[in-house]
Scaffold this active site. Structure first.
Site, short mmCIF file in Angstrom:
data_model
loop_
_atom_site.label_atom_id
_atom_site.label_comp_id
_atom_site.label_asym_id
_atom_site.label_seq_id
_atom_site.Cartn_x
_atom_site.Cartn_y
_atom_site.Cartn_z
N HIS A 51 1.00 -0.89 -0.31
CA HIS A 51 -0.03 0.22 0.02
C HIS A 51 0.52 1.33 -0.09
O HIS A 51 2.00 1.39 0.71
CB HIS A 51 -0.50 0.01 1.10
CG HIS A 51 -1.69 -1.08 1.37
ND1 HIS A 51 -3.30 -1.70 0.37
CD2 HIS A 51 -2.05 -2.01 1.74
CE1 HIS A 51 -3.65 -2.24 0.97
NE2 HIS A 51 -2.79 -3.13 1.25
N LYS A 254 -10.75 -2.41 3.59
CA LYS A 254 -10.68 -1.57 2.40
C LYS A 254 -11.71 -2.16 1.52
O LYS A 254 -11.01 -1.44 0.19
CB LYS A 254 -8.69 -1.90 2.21
CG LYS A 254 -8.42 -1.15 3.76
CD LYS A 254 -6.40 -0.85 2.72
CE LYS A 254 -5.90 -0.10 3.84
NZ LYS A 254 -4.79 -0.99 4.64
N ILE A 343 -0.72 -7.21 14.83
CA ILE A 343 -0.80 -5.98 13.27
C ILE A 343 -1.05 -6.60 11.90
O ILE A 343 -1.39 -7.55 11.46
CB ILE A 343 1.35 -6.70 12.69
CG1 ILE A 343 1.98 -6.38 13.64
CG2 ILE A 343 1.50 -5.44 11.35
CD1 ILE A 343 1.84 -4.94 14.10
N SER A 345 -3.91 -5.20 8.99
CA SER A 345 -3.57 -4.40 7.44
C SER A 345 -3.57 -2.57 8.06
O SER A 345 -3.62 -2.68 8.80
CB SER A 345 -4.90 -4.21 6.26
OG SER A 345 -3.97 -3.84 5.29
N CYS A 409 6.30 -29.33 -14.06
CA CYS A 409 4.68 -28.33 -13.78
C CYS A 409 4.35 -27.56 -14.95
O CYS A 409 5.18 -26.57 -15.46
CB CYS A 409 4.81 -27.32 -13.15
SG CYS A 409 3.39 -26.55 -12.99
N CYS A 411 1.96 -26.23 -16.66
CA CYS A 411 0.95 -25.10 -16.37
C CYS A 411 2.07 -24.14 -16.32
O CYS A 411 2.06 -22.88 -17.19
CB CYS A 411 -0.02 -24.95 -15.38
SG CYS A 411 -1.47 -26.60 -15.21
N CYS A 450 -4.20 -26.39 -14.29
CA CYS A 450 -4.52 -27.82 -13.29
C CYS A 450 -4.60 -28.57 -12.16
O CYS A 450 -4.75 -29.63 -11.60
CB CYS A 450 -3.90 -28.74 -14.60
SG CYS A 450 -2.38 -29.12 -13.97
N CYS A 455 1.39 -33.04 -11.44
CA CYS A 455 2.57 -32.34 -11.71
C CYS A 455 2.59 -32.77 -9.32
O CYS A 455 4.14 -33.50 -9.39
CB CYS A 455 3.63 -31.25 -11.15
SG CYS A 455 2.28 -29.38 -10.93
#
Lengths: 496, 416
Positions: A51, A254, A343, A345, A409, A411, A450, A455
């Protein structure tokens, strides 16, 4: 003599504190986490937004406001030093009426007060600045310093660097008590025995209230879990806003964000549901929550892809302290106990700045004369990945190591070499249990369309080979059942 | 970087790909077959049940047996094999020039080809796609994953199992778990009728006393580390859960057998048009996609019930590729294939009328005693019953098609 420091919680806050403390000769740091890996709490499931700091009211929360702006600036440095995937696209706080524009104008004023650079109102041109904006938006507050990181990869990188600089990580170590003697802390009782410490830094996220109570301080302090649900779309959907989009905030949240993550997926979320205090492990998703996210997303975007292009949904819990107030404090009684609690945001954004703040607090409160470690190494290099490389570059990689040509992997285009190196690195930071999920979050293997069906077991095999763990004892996510029991016939007929 | 000049590159070494490569080679083409894994055969390798090859070999074989027969044929042809090879990208250099870039432990290779056959198979729909909410503990597998663990790695995925989906895959997995000594608590089906064949409902569920809940949905999964239970609810006609009908089933494993989607990522990137009904590419009678010289076969084209159909499509695509490569595929005034009453999907989408065509279709909803017919022709197929889960295969002679106009309407018509 070095001060022994136990940092409880290897989330983004605890990890950042460990890294900053590791810069100095004065400290000998041990980082504790109850999970088998780092960053598995609130740090993992969030919007991933860094932010700008124009949403923080310096009158109400001066420390939060200051550390948010400073954190945003520090992240730019940290992502470079630590090779963390990040982008800095800026964000648009969309408003839909003149009345809402009035409310939004306040954030330009807050930006001015907080010293956030570049924040301004934009009107009709918002649709040119970001073509994916919903035509219903009449304008936006544009904050150019907003960024995106991969929050889990950030924590993993910070911990790697901290360990490189002398921090010791103890995962799967649950803190059960803070031992105090003669008004001073002397260590923490854990599921693995006693860990001696002169200073105890409580960065236990959702459970920081409990740890604080263990030390006998802030006995009325209670953290509530606030659940947020998210939807992640297939990387191949064409809806990809360049900027971070969100509505004008309410006092509670937010609001739902629409972002294209650093890995190229459209992500919508979160909702904000306050759960009872005892549900700090409730990461359930709900149909109502997900529908709400879709609805809110369609207010932000010109077009939302259909639900059947959603590849994953998940929930994260944010630690919500009383009145939204962070509790960062070093105590005299017991001497050596430091709370970095509640703690909420913008905790991810502020984490590097919080770490610096805690360092000053410790130095001031406990009279430590800081001395820099000359050998401190600020740099960490990420695992070389095949994705994003040209075929020529990949060819060079394969020549050096054929495993770069073995795609695990499909993808996300992650090679065996990357998995093997990641497993090695996980062992190097001191993880005893190398999980399939830990590899997944570090390499993105299994996060594609997937969802790991082709994988996941291949990765489990690599872990099995690399760590000498039998395949059926390799853990996917947490301790326990692993990927399954051995078939009866393979056990030589012994009974189950 | 290694470079190879070929006529045809076949992407995917499952049954459709093996058939396409063998056939193309037999037709005299120079063929390369690219496969991700270190072995050919694809998904049937992990299918220890029978049901393979009844049409192609006239025998009821297991998956591996079926694959070995196909590989036997392939070995008699001179096909260039690229194993452990991942297709990185395909560049369309020109109408009849494609560059397939392949990554493998041997390095990066460029395969120059005139035509490409996609036989990349399918992937399973996940729990997320079908909207199962709740917690995300370990112990949730797709049917294929569970099968991989059990029959390739020799691991037992779980002991008390709930299966989502009663398609043939779900039914066969229920039996598979039961045979391995697991307790299959329930098979949950969202539709009011079983997704798979009646034969499988009997031989996989009834014979093992496994309960089947029709018109039910798993609405959420519960469990901290490992699955502890699922919450099941009855659904209304719109498949929404009916409040108050929820009940829990204790289990340690959830197997998602919620259907397949064609793997079309690369095709999509090349700009091939996709049919939302099949999830696969739009094709003409040679199984050529809207990208000239790029063909599709097997589950990458349309989800098939029988591996035999995938083989048939592989051969058809090879024939199409052969015509394309030998410049015999001129410009054609294609007739559009249109879905009429109760037809959910049908391939191919375009036909010429100049040759016989095999159509593959599925209905929208179950009906009894119907004809599946081509409007305006004598072509009709009587069916005692049709269901979405059972593919209809119909061979149409060119004579039935050629006289019709530019729209061919297929429909399901009740006997009465």
């Amino acid at each position: 003599m070095k001060l022994k420091v136990a940092v409880i919680g290897a989330g983004v806050v605890g990890a950042s504190i460990a890294r900053v403390l590791s810069m100095y000769e004065n400290f000998d740091v041990v980082l504790l986490d109850r999970e088998p890996d780092v960053g598995w709490g609130a740090s993992k499931a969030n919007t991933s937004v860094i932010h700008p700091g124009h949403e923080e009211d310096p009158g109400e929360h001066p420390v939060r406001a200051r550390l948010c702006v400073e954190g945003n600036r520090l992240w730019r440095k940290w992502v470079e030093e630590l090779d963390i995937p990040a982008r800095w696209p800026g964000e648009l706080m969309l408003f839909y009426s003149e009345e809402e524009a009035q409310r939004a104008a306040r954030y330009v004023e807050l930006a001015r007060l907080n010293g956030v650079p570049g924040v301004r109102m934009v009107w009709e041109e918002v649709k040119q600045i970001e073509p994916w904006v919903n035509p219903g938006a009449v304008g936006a507050v544009y904050a150019p310093t907003a960024g995106l990181v991969s929050p889990f990869e950030a924590v993993a990188a910070i911990v790697e660097n901290a360990v490189e600089n002398g921090v010791r990580l103890l995962a799967e170590t649950e803190v059960r008590g803070v031992r105090v003697s003669g008004g001073e802390v002397c260590g923490v009782e854990t599921s693995r025995g006693f860990v001696e410490a002169d200073l105890v830094v409580n960065a236990a996220g959702l459970h920081a209230d409990r740890v604080s109570h263990m030390a006998g301080v802030e006995l009325d302090f209670r953290i509530k879990p606030r659940r947020g649900e998210y939807l992640l779309f297939d990387e191949n959907v064409h809806v990809k806003p360049r900027m971070i989009l969100h509505p004008v905030p309410t006092p509670v949240t937010k609001g739902v964000y629409a972002v294209t993550t650093v890995h190229g997926n459209l992500m919508l979320g979160p909702t904000a549901d306050d759960l009872p205090e005892e549900e700090k492990d409730n990461l359930s998703t709900t149909e109502e929550g997900l529908s709400r996210v879709m609805e809110e997303g369609s207010r932000l975007l010109r077009e939302v892809p259909p639900r059947d292009r959603v590849i994953r949904f998940f929930a994260g819990l944010r630690p919500e302290p009383p009145r939204g107030e962070w509790l960062i404090k070093a105590y005299d009684d017991p001497w050596g106990f430091v709370n970095v609690a509640g703690i909420r945001s913008p905790g991810l954004t502020a984490a590097p700045a919080i770490a610096g703040y805690v360092l000053e607090l410790i130095a001031g409160e406990y009279d430590v004369r800081l001395s820099r470690k000359p050998s401190w190494n600020p740099y960490r290099v990420g695992v070389t990945s095949v994705r994003g490389k040209s075929p020529e570059e990949v060819d060079q990689l394969v020549k050096a190591n054929p495993d770069y040509g073995a795609i695990v992997c499909r993808c996300r285009l992650v090679s065996k070499a990357e998995i093997v190196e990641t497993v090695e690195r996980m062992r190097r930071i001191g993880l005893e249990r190398v999980t399939v999920d830990g590899v997944k979050f570090r390499t993105t293997a299994g996060t594609g369309w997937c969802q790991g069906q082709f994988c996941r077991w291949g990765i489990a095999l690599i872990i099995s080979q690399a760590t000498g763990t039998p395949l059926h004892e390799v853990t996917v996510k947490r301790a326990g059942y692993g990927v399954g029991d051995v078939k009866v016939l393979l056990r030589g007929g012994s009974s189950c | 970087m290694l470079e190879t000049k070929l006529d045809l590159v076949v992407v995917g070494g499952g049954p459709a790909g093996i058939a396409a490569a063998s056939k193309a080679c037999e037709l005299g083409m120079k063929v390369g077959l690219v496969e991700n894994r270190e072995v050919l055969g694809g998904i049937p390798l992990q299918c220890v049940h029978t049901g393979f090859g009844v049409h192609v070999f006239g025998e009821d074989l297991t998956g591996p047996e079926f694959v070995y027969r196909l590989i036997d044929r392939l070995q008699r042809a001179d096909v260039g094999l690229f194993l452990k090879s991942h297709v990185h990208s395909i560049e369309l250099k020109a109408f009849d020039e494609k560059i397939v870039t392949v990554l493998s432990p041997k390095g990066v290779q460029r395969l120059y080809a005139k035509a490409v056959v996609f036989s990349t198979g399918a992937r399973e729909r996940t729990a997320f796609e079908i909207g199962v909410t709740g917690e995300r503990p370990d112990g949730v597998y797709t049917a294929g994953e569970a099968q991989t663990l059990m029959d390739l790695y020799g691991l037992m995925p779980g002991r008390r199992v709930v299966i989502i989906g009663s398609g043939d895959v779900g039914l066969i997995m229920a039996r598979r778990f039961a045979l391995e000594g697991a307790e299959v608590k329930a098979v949950i089906e969202v539709l009011p009728y079983p997704g798979g064949s009646m034969r499988n409902v009997v031989s996989c569920l009834r014979d093992f006393g496994i309960p089947l809940y029709l018109s039910h949905r798993v609405v959420s999964i519960r469990g901290g580390k490992r699955v502890e239970k699922v919450v099941v609810a009855k659904v209304d006609e719109e498949m929404r859960p009916v409040p108050g009908t929820e009940f829990e089933v204790e289990c340690d494993t959830v197997v998602v057998a919620a259907g397949l989607r064609p793997n079309v990522e690369l095709l999509e990137k090349m700009g091939a048009a996709l049919d939302p009904a099949t999830g696969g590419p739009v094709v003409n009678e040679t199984l050529e996609t809207t990208v000239p010289g790029v063909f599709a076969a097997g589950n990458a084209l349309v989800i098939n019930d029988l591996v035999d159909y995938a083989v048939e499509q592989g051969e058809r695509a090879a024939e199409g590729a052969h015509e394309f490569v030998s410049n015999r595929s001129g410009s054609v005034a294609w007739k559009r294939v249109v879905k009429g009453r109760n037809v959910r999907l049908i391939v191919p989408h375009y036909v010429s009328g100049e040759r016989d065509v095999v159509f593959y279709a599925r209905v929208k909803s179950p009906e009894r005693r119907v004809f599946f017919e081509l409007l305006g022709s004598d072509l009709k197929l009587y069916q005692q019953g049709v269901r979405p889960s059972e593919m209809i295969r119909l061979r149409a002679p060119s004579s039935a098609i050629s006289n019709l106009g530019d729209r061919l309407v297929f429909q399901v018509r009740p006997l009465e």
